[in-house]
Every structure is written in structure tokens, then in C-alpha cells.
Design a protein around this motif. Structure first.
Motif, PDB file in Angstrom:
ATOM      1  N   UNK A 195      -4.043  18.118  -3.796  1.00 58.11           N
ATOM      2  CA  UNK A 195      -3.514  19.086  -2.635  1.00 58.11           C
ATOM      3  C   UNK A 195      -4.157  20.372  -2.752  1.00 58.11           C
ATOM      4  N   UNK A 196      -4.801  21.040  -1.548  1.00 58.38           N
ATOM      5  CA  UNK A 196      -5.667  22.211  -1.568  1.00 58.38           C
ATOM      6  C   UNK A 196      -4.560  23.098  -2.208  1.00 58.38           C
ATOM      7  N   UNK A 197      -3.401  23.223  -1.676  1.00 51.11           N
ATOM      8  CA  UNK A 197      -2.334  24.363  -2.125  1.00 51.11           C
ATOM      9  C   UNK A 197      -1.684  23.743  -3.394  1.00 51.11           C
ATOM     10  N   UNK A 198      -1.728  24.577  -4.453  1.00 46.59           N
ATOM     11  CA  UNK A 198      -0.976  23.981  -5.376  1.00 46.59           C
ATOM     12  C   UNK A 198       0.553  23.784  -5.444  1.00 46.59           C
ATOM     13  N   UNK A 199       1.070  24.552  -4.508  1.00 53.61           N
ATOM     14  CA  UNK A 199       2.526  24.308  -4.304  1.00 53.61           C
ATOM     15  C   UNK A 199       2.929  22.817  -3.883  1.00 53.61           C
ATOM     16  N   UNK A 200       1.910  22.539  -3.072  1.00 56.92           N
ATOM     17  CA  UNK A 200       2.455  21.099  -2.309  1.00 56.92           C
ATOM     18  C   UNK A 200       1.829  19.677  -3.243  1.00 56.92           C
ATOM     19  N   UNK A 201       1.311  20.105  -4.409  1.00 51.92           N
ATOM     20  CA  UNK A 201       0.840  19.259  -5.328  1.00 51.92           C
ATOM     21  C   UNK A 201       1.873  18.368  -5.705  1.00 51.92           C
ATOM     22  N   UNK A 202       1.837  17.040  -5.514  1.00 50.76           N
ATOM     23  CA  UNK A 202       2.936  16.033  -5.559  1.00 50.76           C
ATOM     24  C   UNK A 202       3.937  15.742  -4.622  1.00 50.76           C
ATOM     25  N   UNK A 203       3.804  16.639  -3.552  1.00 43.43           N
ATOM     26  CA  UNK A 203       5.030  16.674  -2.468  1.00 43.43           C
ATOM     27  C   UNK A 203       4.852  15.039  -2.039  1.00 43.43           C
ATOM     28  N   UNK A 204       6.210  14.547  -1.637  1.00 43.67           N
ATOM     29  CA  UNK A 204       6.608  13.206  -1.627  1.00 43.67           C
ATOM     30  C   UNK A 204       6.341  12.445  -2.619  1.00 43.67           C
ATOM     31  N   UNK A 205       5.975  12.686  -3.731  1.00 43.26           N
ATOM     32  CA  UNK A 205       5.420  11.508  -4.828  1.00 43.26           C
ATOM     33  C   UNK A 205       6.844  11.159  -5.341  1.00 43.26           C
ATOM     34  N   UNK A 206       7.976  11.824  -5.298  1.00 45.09           N
ATOM     35  CA  UNK A 206       9.293  11.109  -5.613  1.00 45.09           C
ATOM     36  C   UNK A 206      10.009  10.351  -4.728  1.00 45.09           C
ATOM     37  N   UNK A 207       9.509  10.077  -3.778  1.00 42.35           N
ATOM     38  CA  UNK A 207       9.973   9.332  -2.835  1.00 42.35           C
ATOM     39  C   UNK A 207       9.096   8.191  -2.383  1.00 42.35           C
ATOM     40  N   UNK A 208       7.997   7.945  -3.056  1.00 39.26           N
ATOM     41  CA  UNK A 208       7.235   6.942  -3.044  1.00 39.26           C
ATOM     42  C   UNK A 208       8.060   5.499  -2.742  1.00 39.26           C
ATOM     43  N   UNK A 209       7.731   4.796  -1.834  1.00 40.65           N
ATOM     44  CA  UNK A 209       8.420   3.684  -1.680  1.00 40.65           C
ATOM     45  C   UNK A 209       7.346   2.560  -1.240  1.00 40.65           C
TER      46      UNK A 209
ATOM     47  N   UNK B  79       3.570  -0.389   2.373  1.00 38.86           N
ATOM     48  CA  UNK B  79       3.220  -1.779   2.971  1.00 38.86           C
ATOM     49  C   UNK B  79       3.669  -2.154   4.350  1.00 38.86           C
ATOM     50  N   UNK B  80       4.656  -1.618   4.871  1.00 41.81           N
ATOM     51  CA  UNK B  80       5.129  -1.669   6.120  1.00 41.81           C
ATOM     52  C   UNK B  80       4.108  -0.946   7.203  1.00 41.81           C
ATOM     53  N   UNK B  81       3.653   0.358   6.625  1.00 43.46           N
ATOM     54  CA  UNK B  81       2.728   1.039   7.335  1.00 43.46           C
ATOM     55  C   UNK B  81       1.383   0.590   7.666  1.00 43.46           C
ATOM     56  N   UNK B  82       0.854   0.134   6.391  1.00 52.37           N
ATOM     57  CA  UNK B  82      -0.321  -0.401   6.378  1.00 52.37           C
ATOM     58  C   UNK B  82      -0.596  -1.724   7.029  1.00 52.37           C
ATOM     59  N   UNK B  83       0.686  -2.549   7.073  1.00 49.72           N
ATOM     60  CA  UNK B  83       0.603  -3.851   8.083  1.00 49.72           C
ATOM     61  C   UNK B  83       0.936  -3.555   9.404  1.00 49.72           C
TER      62      UNK B  83
ATOM     63  N   UNK C 230      -0.847   8.581  12.975  1.00 47.03           N
ATOM     64  CA  UNK C 230      -0.401   7.430  11.881  1.00 47.03           C
ATOM     65  C   UNK C 230      -0.151   8.359  10.722  1.00 47.03           C
ATOM     66  N   UNK C 231      -1.160   9.546  10.330  1.00 46.74           N
ATOM     67  CA  UNK C 231      -1.071  10.206   9.155  1.00 46.74           C
ATOM     68  C   UNK C 231       0.351  11.069   9.233  1.00 46.74           C
ATOM     69  N   UNK C 232       0.792  11.612  10.380  1.00 47.45           N
ATOM     70  CA  UNK C 232       1.781  12.196  10.684  1.00 47.45           C
ATOM     71  C   UNK C 232       3.037  11.559  10.203  1.00 47.45           C
ATOM     72  N   UNK C 233       3.207  10.361  11.112  1.00 47.45           N
ATOM     73  CA  UNK C 233       4.406   9.443  10.584  1.00 47.45           C
ATOM     74  C   UNK C 233       4.446   9.027   9.388  1.00 47.45           C
ATOM     75  N   UNK C 234       3.503   8.675   8.461  1.00 48.35           N
ATOM     76  CA  UNK C 234       3.205   8.308   7.211  1.00 48.35           C
ATOM     77  C   UNK C 234       3.979   9.418   6.318  1.00 48.35           C
ATOM     78  N   UNK C 235       3.414  10.666   6.364  1.00 49.84           N
ATOM     79  CA  UNK C 235       3.840  11.854   5.461  1.00 49.84           C
ATOM     80  C   UNK C 235       4.801  12.656   6.160  1.00 49.84           C
ATOM     81  N   UNK C 236       5.262  12.691   7.307  1.00 49.51           N
ATOM     82  CA  UNK C 236       6.268  13.554   7.944  1.00 49.51           C
ATOM     83  C   UNK C 236       7.501  12.808   7.930  1.00 49.51           C
TER      84      UNK C 236
ATOM     85  N   UNK D 268      13.049   0.242  13.366  1.00 53.39           N
ATOM     86  CA  UNK D 268      12.353   1.257  12.964  1.00 53.39           C
ATOM     87  C   UNK D 268      12.785   1.070  11.290  1.00 53.39           C
ATOM     88  N   UNK D 269      11.815   1.441  10.307  1.00 52.24           N
ATOM     89  CA  UNK D 269      12.074   1.262   9.087  1.00 52.24           C
ATOM     90  C   UNK D 269      12.813   2.657   8.531  1.00 52.24           C
TER      91      UNK D 269
END
Length: 534
Positions: free
Chosen positions: A304-318, A323-327, A356-362, A462-463
């Protein structure tokens, strides 16, 4: 695609063949082609031809590009191979020996020419960590000279100062030129060529509607687009209109079949004045803008460019959500159609990439890099400088005010009101009336029974709950946004962000929006107007 661990091709050319190429005459200069697959407006080729009586154009099939480190789908590799065949023809068309193909670690291959007394030049180009380390070792161990000429600012304390004026001058400058009659274009027989590389590595492209690579097809597309450039502004957002309404030049620019400057000159001289022309020219500036970002900081690809966001969403990795997003099975039809289109064709217009990036991350709230890597793998025009900087910008990992939160339902209504794109890629929804394609789960049961589509069976619900997830993300993001904006006041962070406003612009953001904690993420202005891109 097969693994390079089996060494399907030997390192080539053999040292004896390299020595044989210089026995009767003094050595010359190797022009090492990488992502600059043309003979016009090529800074390294022009420099070699001006300084040597003999040149040898070389492309090295690097095993790292064919395994998981290369992260390239087979269709993109085959597009590259098309470009190489075309480059070989370009050299033969000027009565040269053609392109010499080699295989192996580029430093091992180049070292054989260096041992035989040949100089080596290559066009300087921004790369990720692997490429930067490779180029540094080539410079240090073999004396490879990297010739600048891509319009980017190097070796400057503040590369963004006066950057726009610099790029504008570069675009208007004469192209790099050379006279094939003044130099001998030599070659070495290696037994390696694109077909053999494809066979050895099991390259088996399955995507459809992939364009043919090479300078010839690129020039045809440029000419055709210039004639209809007035239609460009109205075509960029809709995925249906964008397929034929945009230039289609991005994969050719990614592999350097045309230079950005060549495209700019052609459009400047031949396209009619108007909004279409000015809008497209602005995209050429943005092409250089993203390349400058990667040049300034190669970490865009994995941190992440900004260190404050390093690892953001990592604890929510599902993994199931990813896989649903990729498919293309998220229950949001425009996202699902886009993801299936990407997987099948290797293409997606900019607005749908951003969606697609927005829905994936946000909304799904998943770690950004997994999504960015998936895009980079499947896109035919997969350019690290554009893909990863865009992903970080879209996700909001820089610290600028404002978030581009795309509503997947609104995008159906705005960009595909008749359902042509959605039903092409999500055919299980084709029987539904178009009025229900933005939110199929809200389709009355009577309508579902009438048309024979059961939401939850034929197409998923919707998932995640869109409104709840979006609200949750804004709260989480807003809680740290003030601290992130403040970090842009640190010169090291400002330099890596490489904003168009330079360090002064980053400090201004820190002064106006920085605080230890903050709320209201997304209440600021839209980021740099990039939601207009197509």
C-alpha cells in the motif's frame, strides 16, 4: 501452462555461435528488446545504429515470464509472440537478418555476447521489483546501457516539478530515427522462436476475441480509430459501446508495438479537433503519468502506498467471497458480467474495471492485491504500471480525499439499461425483463415463475448486503483516513505516491485533511476526475 522447472528449452544461443558471429568482423551492439517491440521511435535502437556498424536485435524468452512469477494468461503470452513475429518481419523488411531469439536467464544470455566483445543497449523502462533487479544486475555486471527516451523524468530530486510541460515537449519532439542502410543488422541462429517457446511451455490460449499482436495490426487500429474519434467520448463508459468505440490500442502500447509519441503525433496531425481528440490525448498523458509512478516507486505492485492502509481488509479475507468474485457469481449482475467477460476475452473497459475493483474492496472488503493480481493475469493489456496504480487509487490506498464507490446496480441502469451486456455474459438472467436486471433478487416471485428464472437457484442472491457492507466499509475507512492523509505530509510517502501535484500537492492534502483520526470518508471531492476514464 507448463512449469519452467523442467528447463524445456536450453539456454541459447550457445557461446560458440555467438563467437562465430564476430570472427570475421569486429563486434557490434546488441539491441535488447523487452517491451519495446518496434523499430521506429526506439531510443536504444537509434543509439546503437548511430554508434556501431553492426547491430544485433535480440529478444530473450525469460523463464520467469512463463511461470507463476510472470502472472500472465496464455492469451497475453500469445499476443506477445505475435508481436515478436511482427518485429522479426520489421527487421527483415529493412534487409536485416531478423530478430535473434534467445532463451534463459537474460543475464546469462547477454553475458555470452559480452564475453564475445559485444556492447548491449536497451530502452530504459519502468518495471516492478523483478525487472528492476534484473536491470540493475545487467548494468553492474555486464555494463548494459539503458537509453532513456520514453518521456519520463529520471534522476531528478523532484520529478513531478514541471512534469506536464516536460511530457508535452517530449510528445512534440521528433521521434528517434535510424537509417537501416548505414548499419548491418546481424543475427545468430539459436533454434528458438515463438512457436517453439509456446510448445515448450505449453502455451494454450483459450480466450476469445483477442486481437492479433504486432505493429501492423496496431497501425490499422490507430488509423481506424482516428477516423471515428468524435464518437469516443460517448463510447467509453458503456461496456457494449466501449468494445468498438475506444481505440483498442492499450495492448499494443503495453508491448511497445507503437510508441505513445507515435500515437500522439498521428492523432494530433490527422484527427479532427474536438472533444474526442482532446479526451484521447489526455489519456496518453495519463499513460505516462502511471509509468512515472512505477518508476518513482516500484512498490506499487505489492505494498500500500500509504502505510496507514497496509493490510487493510486483510483480517476479512474470505476465500469464498474472492472465488465468487473471480467466477462472476456475486449476485451483482454488472460485476458478474464484467468478471466473466474479463476471464473469457482478457478485456474490460475502464469503468467496469473500476466497478469490479470497487465492489471487491469496498463491498466484499477483501485484500486489494489478490484482486489486482487477478486482473493482471487475465488482461491482454496487463501493464503493471497502470493496473496496480489504478487498483490502489480506486481502492483509496493513497490517502487522497474522496472515494470512488461504485454502485453495481446503478451501473446496470446507467450503462446497460437494455441488458445487452449483462445477458450476453450472464445468460441465466436473459429471460428476466430488463427492468429487473439491476437487482434480480428483488424480482417478484410471480415474474420469476413466469419467465422460468429462480433467484437463489439459477442465479445467486447477492453474496453480501450491499448497503450494510458499504456503510461498514465507509465507517472503517473513515476512522483512519485522517491519519492516512497526514502521512502524505511525510516526504518519503509523498515521493512514493508520486501525485501529479508533486510533494507540494501531497503536503497540501496533509494540511487540509490530515488528523490523527477522522470520519466521513468519501465526503471529499472525486479523485482527479478519473471516473471519466473509459
Amino acid at each position: 501452462m507448463g512449469s519452467s522447472d523442467d528447463a524445456p528449452l536450453p539456454t541459447a544461443p550457445e557461446p560458440a555461435r555467438v563467437r562465430a558471429a564476430v570472427e570475421s568482423e569486429p563486434p557490434g551492439t546488441v539491441v535488447w528488446h523487452r517491451a519495446d517491440l518496434r523499430i521506429s521511435d526506439h531510443p536504444a535502437l537509434a543509439a546503437a545504429a548511430a554508434e556501431s556498424e553492426r547491430i544485433l536485435p535480440l529478444f530473450v524468452f525469460d523463464p520467469a515470464f512463463y511461470d507463476e512469477r510472470g502472472a500472465a494468461c496464455d492469451a497475453r503470452i500469445e499476443f506477445l509472440h505475435d508481436c515478436l513475429r511482427d518485429l522479426d518481419r520489421q527487421y527483415r523488411d529493412v534487409d536485416g537478418a531478423g530478430l535473434t531469439y534467445a532463451h534463459g536467464d537474460p543475464l546469462d544470455v547477454l553475458g555470452r555476447f559480452d564475453d564475445a566483445g559485444w556492447d548491449v543497449v536497451a530502452a530504459a523502462t519502468p518495471t516492478g521489483r523483478y525487472g528492476r533487479r534484473r536491470d540493475e544486475r545487467a548494468r553492474e555486471r555486464l555494463g548494459v546501457r539503458f537509453v532513456e527516451g520514453d518521456g519520463l523524468v529520471r534522476d531528478a530530486d523532484r520529478p513531478r516539478d514541471g512534469w506536464s510541460d516536460h511530457v508535452e515537449s517530449w510528445l512534440a519532439a521528433d521521434p528517434f530515427d535510424w537509417d537501416p542502410r548505414s548499419v548491418g543488422v546481424e543475427g545468430v541462429e539459436t533454434g528458438v522462436d515463438p512457436d517453439r517457446a509456446s510448445d515448450a511451455y505449453g502455451v494454450d490460449p483459450t480466450k476469445t476475441r483477442v486481437p492479433t499482436g504486432g505493429r501492423g495490426p496496431a497501425r490499422d487500429r490507430l488509423r481506424a480509430f482516428t477516423e471515428r474519434i468524435a464518437e469516443y467520448p460517448g463510447s467509453i463508459s458503456s461496456p457494449v459501446d466501449a468494445r468498438d468505440g475506444t481505440s483498442g490500442l492499450s495492448p499494443y502500447l503495453r508491448f511497445g508495438c507503437l510508441s505513445v509519441r507515435e500515437v500522439h503525433r498521428h492523432v494530433d496531425e490527422r484527427a479532427p479537433d474536438g472533444r474526442g481528440k482532446s479526451m484521447f490525448v489526455s489519456r496518453l498523458f495519463w499513460n505516462r503519468h502511471y509509468a512515472q509512478k512505477l518508476l518513482d516507486w516500484p512498490g506499487w505492485l505489492d505494498r500500500a502506498v500509504n502505510p496507514v492502509y497496509e493490510g487493510f481488509n486483510r483480517d476479512r479475507h474470505d476465500p469464498d467471497l474472492v472465488a465468487a468474485w473471480k467466477r462472476g457469481e456475486t449476485g451483482f449482475p454488472m460485476v458478474d458480467a464484467s468478471m466473466r467477460c474479463l476471464r473469457e476475452t482478457g478485456w474490460l473497459n475502464f469503468r467496469m474495471r473500476a466497478l469490479c475493483a470497487s465492489v471487491y474492496f469496498h463491498v466484499l472488503q477483501q485484500p486489494w492485491r489478490i484482486g489486482a493480481d487477478h486482473f493482471h493475469e487475465h488482461l491482454i493489456d496487463g501493464d503493471p504500471a497502470i493496473n496496480y496504480t489504478q487498483w490502489q487509487s480506486q481502492c483509496g490506498l493513497v490517502g487522497r480525499p474522496g472515494l470512488r464507490l461504485y454502485d453495481p446496480r446503478k451501473q446496470v441502469r446507467d450503462q446497460d439499461p437494455g441488458g445487452e451486456f449483462v445477458t450476453r455474459w450472464v445468460p441465466e438472467l436473459a429471460p428476466l425483463p430488463a427492468a429487473h436486471l439491476d437487482a434480480p433478487e428483488k424480482t417478484p416471485l410471480a415474474v420469476q415463475r413466469e419467465v422460468g428464472v429462480e433467484i437463489g437457484a439459477d442465479y445467486p442472491y447477492p453474496v453480501v448486503d450491499y448497503e450494510a457492507a458499504r456503510s461498514e466499509f465507509r465507517e472503517r475507512y473513515g476512522a483512519v483516513h485522517g491519519a492516512a492523509a497526514a502521512r502524505l505530509g511525510d516526504e518519503a510517502i509523498a515521493r512514493r505516491a508520486s501525485l501529479s501535484g508533486g510533494i507540494a500537492g501531497a503536503r497540501s492534502i496533509a494540511a487540509d485533511h490530515g488528523e490523527p483520526t477522522g470520519t466521513g470518508a468519501g465526503d471529499g471531492p472525486a479523485q482527479t476526475g478519473l471516473d471519466d476514464f473509459g
